[in-house]
Design an enzyme around this catalytic site. Structure first.
Site, short mmCIF file in Angstrom:
data_model
loop_
_atom_site.label_atom_id
_atom_site.label_comp_id
_atom_site.label_asym_id
_atom_site.label_seq_id
_atom_site.Cartn_x
_atom_site.Cartn_y
_atom_site.Cartn_z
N ASP A 146 43.62 46.39 28.47
CA ASP A 146 43.22 45.31 29.36
C ASP A 146 42.36 45.88 30.48
OD1 ASP A 146 42.90 43.17 31.05
OD2 ASP A 146 45.02 42.65 31.16
N ILE A 164 45.06 44.74 41.75
CA ILE A 164 46.48 44.50 41.52
C ILE A 164 46.93 45.12 40.19
CG2 ILE A 164 46.44 42.39 42.88
CD1 ILE A 164 46.49 40.81 40.24
#
Length: 298
Positions: free
Chosen positions: A191, A211
């Site tokens: 990802d 994040i």
């Protein structure tokens, strides 16, 4: 009411080959340490991936190929939020292998200004054809609603259970401080969203800094539950489900609070210690009772 045809959304199969390198990278990405030799050293006699490695294959070309724009006319990938994840592991993952993954849209719900979309993926062993794992990925898509109510879809109960924690104190608690480099490491598993590495992109998305991936927190919490209730045995995991309630910044401490419900279910929530906020909610793990008796190797 406009009926959305989901029957033509299936894509794949897509092949993903993983070696000892990918297995170790994932295990390190969810916080395994150098002295947890089973997970970081390919020469260990019981070398294995953590079972949540099974969330990774869909991120190798699979999800990006699902034609959501054909289902949702107002679909905008920049407005997508990962809401929930359900993973069911059919057979324990081998240390290395090749998986073939297909995906389809399982369900869509009109929420007015937004839409909820559930994608279903199936990963099979390329050699035997045996189903290894299934994922249900629930996303909240801002601005994509307004298409009308759709027929209900029957989903497995574990994927939609609310999993409210009991009123008593947790039966087990494990805390783990994440690394400030953890998102930079985990993104190498598949990802590569810049939200997790690029400060400017994160700022545009409304965050002070990049994040941590929700699925990284998902993997860390599952690791905690296996350690507390299954002697750290990866083959004990049958399924895990969680809702992503709050973002985590790399370097923050994750506190997994666990309640055993019966012989094979553990309800849990994962708290961000520094901000006293819940990162994972409505969460539970199903364990294989026959596997929880294995000798601890953690």
């Amino acid at each position: 009411m406009v009926h959305l045809d989901l029957s033509k959304t299936e894509v794949g199969p897509f092949s993903w080959q993983y070696t000892e390198k990918e297995t170790i990278l994932y295990n390190l990405g969810v916080g395994c340490r150098w002295n947890e030799q089973r997970y970081v050293f390919e020469g260990h006699s019981d070398f294995a991936p953590l079972p949540t490695l099974a969330v990774i294959p869909p991120y190798h070309d699979v999800l990006a190929s699902v034609p959501l724009q054909d289902v949702l006319p107002k679909y905008n990938p920049a407005m997508l939020l990962h809401g929930e994840q359900y993973l069911e592991v059919k057979v324990p993952l081998k240390a290395t292998g090749r998986l073939l993954t297909t995906a389809r849209v399982l369900e869509v719900q009109d929420k007015g200004k937004a839409a909820v979309v559930v994608l279903h993926t199936t990963s099979r062993c390329a050699d035997s054809g045996e189903v290894v794992a299934e994922n249900e990925i629930t996303s909240f898509m801002r601005g994509a609603g307004g298409f009308g109510k759709q027929p209900p879809v029957q989903r497995r109960s574990a994927a939609v259970a609310r999993n409210e924690p009991p009123s008593r104190q947790p039966d087990a608690v494990i805390e783990e401080k994440t690394s400030e480099d953890q998102a930079a490491l985990y993104r190498l598993c598949g990802d590569a969203n810049p939200l997790h590495i690029d400060p400017e992109f994160a700022e545009m998305a409304g965050f002070d800094k990049p994040i941590l991936h929700g699925l990284c927190t998902f993997g860390v919490a599952t690791k905690h539950i296996l350690k507390a209730f299954a002697h750290g045995e990866p083959s004990a995991l049958k399924s895990v489900k969680a809702r992503f309630a709050k973002h985590v910044f790399p370097g923050e401490t994750l506190r997994t609070e666990m309640w055993q419900e019966g012989a094979s279910k553990v309800i849990f929530q994962t708290r961000i210690v520094e901000r006293d906020m819940l990162a994972l909610t409505f969460a539970a793990v199903e364990l294989r009772p026959e596997a929880t008796q294995a000798t601890s190797r953690m």
